[in-house]
Design a protein around this motif. Structure first.
Motif, PDB file in Angstrom:
ATOM      1  N   SER A   1       0.834  -1.163   0.000  1.00 47.38           N
ATOM      2  CA  SER A   1       0.000   0.000   0.000  1.00 47.38           C
ATOM      3  C   SER A   1       0.895   1.248   0.000  1.00 47.38           C
ATOM      4  N   GLY A   2       0.775   2.063  -1.018  1.00 45.17           N
ATOM      5  CA  GLY A   2       1.547   3.292  -1.069  1.00 45.17           C
ATOM      6  C   GLY A   2       2.821   3.230  -1.887  1.00 45.17           C
ATOM      7  N   CYS A   3       3.187   2.058  -2.397  1.00 42.93           N
ATOM      8  CA  CYS A   3       4.371   1.955  -3.246  1.00 42.93           C
ATOM      9  C   CYS A   3       4.114   0.896  -4.316  1.00 42.93           C
ATOM     10  N   PRO A   4       4.874   0.935  -5.422  1.00 50.63           N
ATOM     11  CA  PRO A   4       4.643  -0.033  -6.489  1.00 50.63           C
ATOM     12  C   PRO A   4       4.813  -1.463  -5.988  1.00 50.63           C
ATOM     13  N   GLY A   5       3.923  -2.323  -6.439  1.00 58.49           N
ATOM     14  CA  GLY A   5       3.990  -3.705  -5.987  1.00 58.49           C
ATOM     15  C   GLY A   5       3.413  -4.673  -6.980  1.00 58.49           C
ATOM     16  N   SER A   6       3.259  -5.883  -6.551  1.00 64.64           N
ATOM     17  CA  SER A   6       2.761  -6.961  -7.383  1.00 64.64           C
ATOM     18  C   SER A   6       1.284  -7.201  -7.112  1.00 64.64           C
ATOM     19  N   HIS A   7       0.597  -7.714  -8.136  1.00 68.63           N
ATOM     20  CA  HIS A   7      -0.791  -8.106  -7.982  1.00 68.63           C
ATOM     21  C   HIS A   7      -0.831  -9.622  -7.872  1.00 68.63           C
ATOM     22  N   VAL A   8      -1.546 -10.121  -6.900  1.00 67.70           N
ATOM     23  CA  VAL A   8      -1.698 -11.553  -6.691  1.00 67.70           C
ATOM     24  C   VAL A   8      -3.185 -11.857  -6.658  1.00 67.70           C
ATOM     25  N   VAL A   9      -3.612 -12.868  -7.405  1.00 60.41           N
ATOM     26  CA  VAL A   9      -5.013 -13.276  -7.435  1.00 60.41           C
ATOM     27  C   VAL A   9      -5.132 -14.627  -6.738  1.00 60.41           C
ATOM     28  N   VAL A  10      -6.039 -14.705  -5.772  1.00 60.86           N
ATOM     29  CA  VAL A  10      -6.288 -15.947  -5.044  1.00 60.86           C
ATOM     30  C   VAL A  10      -7.711 -16.386  -5.358  1.00 60.86           C
ATOM     31  N   ARG A  11      -7.844 -17.601  -5.826  1.00 58.07           N
ATOM     32  CA  ARG A  11      -9.180 -18.135  -6.115  1.00 58.07           C
ATOM     33  C   ARG A  11      -9.728 -18.746  -4.832  1.00 58.07           C
ATOM     34  N   CYS A  12     -10.911 -18.265  -4.428  1.00 58.70           N
ATOM     35  CA  CYS A  12     -11.522 -18.806  -3.219  1.00 58.70           C
ATOM     36  C   CYS A  12     -12.862 -19.427  -3.595  1.00 58.70           C
ATOM     37  N   ALA A  32       4.210  -8.852  -0.956  1.00 59.20           N
ATOM     38  CA  ALA A  32       5.162  -7.991  -0.244  1.00 59.20           C
ATOM     39  C   ALA A  32       6.597  -8.290  -0.670  1.00 59.20           C
ATOM     40  N   ARG A  33       6.923  -9.574  -0.826  1.00 59.63           N
ATOM     41  CA  ARG A  33       8.286  -9.938  -1.238  1.00 59.63           C
ATOM     42  C   ARG A  33       8.590  -9.462  -2.653  1.00 59.63           C
ATOM     43  N   GLN A  34       7.592  -9.452  -3.531  1.00 59.32           N
ATOM     44  CA  GLN A  34       7.806  -9.066  -4.919  1.00 59.32           C
ATOM     45  C   GLN A  34       7.647  -7.562  -5.160  1.00 59.32           C
ATOM     46  N   SER A  35       7.249  -6.818  -4.147  1.00 60.72           N
ATOM     47  CA  SER A  35       7.044  -5.377  -4.311  1.00 60.72           C
ATOM     48  C   SER A  35       8.364  -4.627  -4.209  1.00 60.72           C
ATOM     49  N   LYS A  36       8.298  -3.334  -4.461  1.00 60.28           N
ATOM     50  CA  LYS A  36       9.477  -2.471  -4.367  1.00 60.28           C
ATOM     51  C   LYS A  36       9.547  -1.773  -3.018  1.00 60.28           C
ATOM     52  N   CYS A  37       8.683  -2.153  -2.101  1.00 58.79           N
ATOM     53  CA  CYS A  37       8.679  -1.563  -0.758  1.00 58.79           C
ATOM     54  C   CYS A  37       9.851  -2.097   0.055  1.00 58.79           C
ATOM     55  N   ALA A  38      10.341  -1.264   0.946  1.00 58.28           N
ATOM     56  CA  ALA A  38      11.419  -1.673   1.841  1.00 58.28           C
ATOM     57  C   ALA A  38      10.956  -1.436   3.270  1.00 58.28           C
ATOM     58  N   GLY A  39      11.484  -2.213   4.166  1.00 57.83           N
ATOM     59  CA  GLY A  39      11.149  -2.032   5.568  1.00 57.83           C
ATOM     60  C   GLY A  39      10.816  -3.349   6.231  1.00 57.83           C
ATOM     61  N   GLY A  40      10.613  -3.294   7.526  1.00 58.49           N
ATOM     62  CA  GLY A  40      10.327  -4.497   8.292  1.00 58.49           C
ATOM     63  C   GLY A  40       8.897  -4.960   8.165  1.00 58.49           C
ATOM     64  N   THR A  41       7.962  -4.005   8.077  1.00 57.46           N
ATOM     65  CA  THR A  41       6.545  -4.336   7.936  1.00 57.46           C
ATOM     66  C   THR A  41       5.995  -3.622   6.710  1.00 57.46           C
ATOM     67  N   ILE A  42       5.348  -4.382   5.833  1.00 56.62           N
ATOM     68  CA  ILE A  42       4.786  -3.838   4.593  1.00 56.62           C
ATOM     69  C   ILE A  42       3.282  -4.042   4.621  1.00 56.62           C
ATOM     70  N   LYS A  43       2.544  -3.002   4.273  1.00 56.30           N
ATOM     71  CA  LYS A  43       1.085  -3.081   4.226  1.00 56.30           C
ATOM     72  C   LYS A  43       0.649  -3.497   2.826  1.00 56.30           C
ATOM     73  N   VAL A  44      -0.217  -4.508   2.760  1.00 54.62           N
ATOM     74  CA  VAL A  44      -0.719  -5.041   1.494  1.00 54.62           C
ATOM     75  C   VAL A  44      -2.234  -4.851   1.473  1.00 54.62           C
ATOM     76  N   SER A  45      -2.752  -4.302   0.379  1.00 54.30           N
ATOM     77  CA  SER A  45      -4.188  -4.094   0.233  1.00 54.30           C
ATOM     78  C   SER A  45      -4.829  -5.342  -0.364  1.00 54.30           C
ATOM     79  N   VAL A  46      -6.010  -5.701   0.167  1.00 54.67           N
ATOM     80  CA  VAL A  46      -6.737  -6.882  -0.283  1.00 54.67           C
ATOM     81  C   VAL A  46      -8.150  -6.462  -0.673  1.00 54.67           C
ATOM     82  N   VAL A  47      -8.555  -6.796  -1.903  1.00 56.12           N
ATOM     83  CA  VAL A  47      -9.917  -6.547  -2.382  1.00 56.12           C
ATOM     84  C   VAL A  47     -10.341  -7.707  -3.275  1.00 56.12           C
TER      85      VAL A  47
END
Length: 81
Positions: A1-12, A32-47
């Protein structure tokens, strides 16, 4: 959230529970691992997929999230395990 990252689709399959939550946690860690964010904790948006749109004229990969946006905090030390 807030920096370029990867999109992941989960089929439920419609069922919730612990398995679905574990799959979301694993997908968030992957994003989070595939994003360009750095830091100890990364926020990931889920929709849901239907809540993701591409703004007209936007660069490739840029999306807009609509509706009920949930945020999962991923601890990168735990995600690397």
């Amino acid at each position: 959230s807030g920096c370029p990252g990867s999109h992941v689709v989960v089929r439920c399959g419609g069922g919730g529970g612990d398995a679905a939550e574990k799959a979301l946690q694993d997908a968030a860690a992957l994003a989070a691992r595939q994003s360009k964010c750095a830091g100890g904790t990364i926020k990931v948006s889920v929709v849901r997929c239907r809540q993701v749109t591409k703004p007209r004229g936007a660069k490739a990969g840029l999306v807009q999230l609509n509706g009920n946006v949930r945020t999962i905090a991923v601890d990168m030390k735990e995600a690397e395990k």
